[in-house]
Every structure is written in C-alpha cells, then in structure tokens.
Write a protein that holds these residues in place. Structure first.
Motif, PDB file in Angstrom:
ATOM      1  N   LYS A  70      15.950 117.633  -1.034  1.00 54.99           N
ATOM      2  CA  LYS A  70      17.085 118.248  -1.730  1.00 54.99           C
ATOM      3  C   LYS A  70      17.006 119.762  -1.785  1.00 54.99           C
ATOM      4  N   VAL A  71      15.791 120.291  -1.776  1.00 57.41           N
ATOM      5  CA  VAL A  71      15.610 121.738  -1.953  1.00 57.41           C
ATOM      6  C   VAL A  71      14.661 122.301  -0.918  1.00 57.41           C
ATOM      7  N   THR A  72      14.760 123.603  -0.750  1.00 53.18           N
ATOM      8  CA  THR A  72      13.810 124.368   0.044  1.00 53.18           C
ATOM      9  C   THR A  72      13.285 125.479  -0.852  1.00 53.18           C
ATOM     10  N   LEU A  73      11.976 125.674  -0.835  1.00 54.21           N
ATOM     11  CA  LEU A  73      11.359 126.782  -1.560  1.00 54.21           C
ATOM     12  C   LEU A  73      10.932 127.819  -0.540  1.00 54.21           C
ATOM     13  N   LYS A  74      11.212 129.081  -0.839  1.00 54.26           N
ATOM     14  CA  LYS A  74      10.740 130.134   0.051  1.00 54.26           C
ATOM     15  C   LYS A  74      10.568 131.421  -0.739  1.00 54.26           C
ATOM     16  N   PRO A  75       9.642 132.265  -0.283  1.00 56.33           N
ATOM     17  CA  PRO A  75       9.428 133.528  -0.977  1.00 56.33           C
ATOM     18  C   PRO A  75      10.724 134.342  -1.023  1.00 56.33           C
ATOM     19  N   LEU A  76      10.918 135.013  -2.115  1.00 58.00           N
ATOM     20  CA  LEU A  76      12.092 135.872  -2.235  1.00 58.00           C
ATOM     21  C   LEU A  76      11.972 137.060  -1.292  1.00 58.00           C
ATOM     22  N   VAL A  77      13.094 137.518  -0.793  1.00 58.37           N
ATOM     23  CA  VAL A  77      13.165 138.727   0.024  1.00 58.37           C
ATOM     24  C   VAL A  77      14.168 139.670  -0.628  1.00 58.37           C
ATOM     25  N   ALA A  78      14.179 140.918  -0.176  1.00 61.45           N
ATOM     26  CA  ALA A  78      15.016 141.949  -0.796  1.00 61.45           C
ATOM     27  C   ALA A  78      16.481 141.532  -0.889  1.00 61.45           C
ATOM     28  N   GLN A  79      16.998 140.849   0.116  1.00 66.00           N
ATOM     29  CA  GLN A  79      18.405 140.447   0.116  1.00 66.00           C
ATOM     30  C   GLN A  79      18.732 139.446  -0.996  1.00 66.00           C
ATOM     31  N   ASP A  80      17.719 138.731  -1.496  1.00 69.67           N
ATOM     32  CA  ASP A  80      17.931 137.753  -2.564  1.00 69.67           C
ATOM     33  C   ASP A  80      18.068 138.403  -3.938  1.00 69.67           C
ATOM     34  N   LEU A  81      17.592 139.630  -4.072  1.00 74.22           N
ATOM     35  CA  LEU A  81      17.481 140.235  -5.399  1.00 74.22           C
ATOM     36  C   LEU A  81      18.812 140.454  -6.107  1.00 74.22           C
ATOM     37  N   PRO A  82      19.869 140.935  -5.439  1.00 73.75           N
ATOM     38  CA  PRO A  82      21.152 141.056  -6.153  1.00 73.75           C
ATOM     39  C   PRO A  82      21.688 139.711  -6.642  1.00 73.75           C
ATOM     40  N   VAL A  83      21.496 138.671  -5.848  1.00 71.56           N
ATOM     41  CA  VAL A  83      21.940 137.328  -6.246  1.00 71.56           C
ATOM     42  C   VAL A  83      21.120 136.849  -7.438  1.00 71.56           C
TER      43      VAL A  83
END
Length: 181
Positions: A6-19
C-alpha cells in the motif's frame, strides 16, 4: 526506498519539503494534530525558513524522517531518534497527515516497514514509541505489530480539560524476528 503493498517509504528530498510544510503547517486546525500529541502546541514555522533549514539537515544527513507515499503522493512520514545512543535505545514515530489514508492499513504497513528497516540497519535490540491513551488507533497499530505496552504513566497528559495516560509501546528484536520473518 522500501516498497510495500500500500505504501512506499523513501528518504525525503528537497522537492518534498514544500509539500511537507503544507501538510504540517498549512491548516492551523489540521485533523492529524488532534491525535499526534495535541497537548504539545505546534509552533508554526514560516515556509521559507522551514524549507531552507530542512534542506541543510537533509544535505548533512541529519534528518531522520522518511516520507510515506501512497497513491502517488506524499501522505505522511516516519521518523526515529536516539533516546540514549550509548545503550542503542532508538524510538520511532509515524504521522499520516492525510486523513484519507487513515483506517485503511496504510499506517500499520508503513510502521511495519519502518521498524523492520530500523532493526535491519541499526545495532538495536529494542525499538519503541510513545503515544497517549486518547489515540486508540496508534495503540492498535503497536498491538497489530506485536508490540507490548511497556509503560502507562497515568493521567499525565492534559488535553481539553481531560487527563490522559502516556503510553509506551515496544518490541525486542528477537520478538520482531519471530513474528515478522
């Protein structure tokens, strides 16, 4: 990256930060905050300051959160922190910011994948988390994963005029392996 059903886990990246900022701070009365330690006020951070400071943490490898992705979008995060590094005491956490993904097994799967990952990649013998007696769903997640209630500190969390218990859940590595291998 860790891929589940159901899910995927992945390290956050800079593009994820505003979201991520939008999920955390965009709605001052967000539903998730009513369940994730609501007795601690959430101090609002400005978006630009948040994004720039988080980018530094990401670049230095100091942010211990990974994103939870479902349906092609970021819906939450998992995290960990050292309660006491010399004794390898690691604690974990999870937040599903998007209520559309509550009560569907997304959080349970994400936390299961995360705990398995932590046991595999850190020299730890136990992992746990803290919640409160008002968050029955989070207590249930721990039970589904085979965790035990290790402590109940009675009536120590005051929320909306009612006292709740602080709940500590945990599991030993050998218990985890016996249940999830």
């Amino acid at each position: 990256m860790i891929i589940g059903d159901k899910v995927t886990l992945k390290p956050l990246v800079a593009q994820d930060l505003p979201v991520l900022w939008e999920m955390i701070y965009g709605d001052e009365d967000a539903e998730w905050k009513k369940w994730d330690a609501p007795y601690f006020p959430l101090k609002r951070r400005e978006k630009d300051e948040y994004v720039s400071s988080m980018k530094i943490l990401l670049e230095e490898g100091l942010d211990t959160r990974w994103g939870i992705w479902a349906g092609g979008m970021l819906v939450g995060s998992v995290s960990c922190y050292w309660e006491h590094k010399p004794s390898n005491w690691l604690e974990a956490g999870i937040v599903l910011y998007n209520p559309d993904f509550w009560n569907g097994g997304y959080g349970t799967e994400a936390f299961k994948l995360w705990i398995g990952h932590l046991f595999e990649h850190f020299p730890i013998h136990r992992i746990g988390y803290t919640t409160w007696s008002g968050n029955k769903r989070m207590m249930k997640v721990g039970e589904k994963l085979g965790m035990k209630m290790e402590a109940r500190i009675r009536k120590c969390r005051l929320y909306k005029g009612i006292y709740y218990d602080s709940i500590k859940m945990g599991i030993l590595k050998e218990e985890w392996e016996a249940l999830h291998s």
